[in-house]
Design a protein around this motif. Structure first.
Motif, PDB file in Angstrom:
ATOM      1  N   THR A  52      36.169  42.655  38.057  1.00 16.89           N
ATOM      2  CA  THR A  52      37.164  42.020  37.199  1.00 16.89           C
ATOM      3  C   THR A  52      38.445  42.847  37.138  1.00 16.89           C
ATOM      4  OG1 THR A  52      35.400  41.037  35.882  1.00 16.89           O
ATOM      5  CG2 THR A  52      37.584  41.103  34.892  1.00 16.89           C
ATOM      6  N   GLU A  62      46.964  35.173  39.523  1.00  9.74           N
ATOM      7  CA  GLU A  62      45.784  34.310  39.587  1.00  9.74           C
ATOM      8  C   GLU A  62      44.812  34.626  38.446  1.00  9.74           C
ATOM      9  OE1 GLU A  62      47.106  35.965  42.065  1.00  9.74           O
ATOM     10  OE2 GLU A  62      47.482  34.554  43.689  1.00  9.74           O
ATOM     11  N   PRO A  66      45.867  29.728  33.968  1.00 10.97           N
ATOM     12  CA  PRO A  66      44.893  28.901  33.233  1.00 10.97           C
ATOM     13  C   PRO A  66      44.002  28.143  34.219  1.00 10.97           C
ATOM     14  CG  PRO A  66      47.096  27.956  33.082  1.00 10.97           C
ATOM     15  CD  PRO A  66      47.216  29.271  33.793  1.00 10.97           C
ATOM     16  N   THR A  67      42.817  27.884  33.792  1.00  9.95           N
ATOM     17  CA  THR A  67      41.865  27.171  34.677  1.00  9.95           C
ATOM     18  C   THR A  67      41.945  25.701  34.529  1.00  9.95           C
ATOM     19  OG1 THR A  67      40.157  27.413  33.021  1.00  9.95           O
ATOM     20  CG2 THR A  67      40.235  29.064  34.754  1.00  9.95           C
TER      21      THR A  67
END
Length: 67
Positions: A52, A62, A66-67
């Motif tokens: 992470t 990236e 937002p996803t």
């Protein structure tokens, strides 16, 4: 654990291992069970934290997108 000890002792007896030796080995496994599980999880979490952090540093846009 008492049930597992009995099963382990029976299996050891079938292999020709004395009950005292089977109990000695089972005691070692029981002691390891107290901290081995925690160590494996700690290793997995540290690897996840490393990946992470690497992604956050090398792919910042990236990472925060937002996803």
């Amino acid at each position: 654990m008492a049930q597992h000890r009995a099963v382990f002792r029976e299996g050891a007896a079938k292999q020709g291992i004395a009950a005292a030796k089977a109990d000695e080995v089972f005691d070692l496994m029981e002691k390891f069970a107290g901290y081995g599980f925690n160590k494996s999880h700690a290793a997995a979490y540290s690897l996840l934290a490393y990946h992470t952090a690497w992604i956050k540093v090398h792919c910042t846009a990236e990472f925060y997108a937002p996803t």
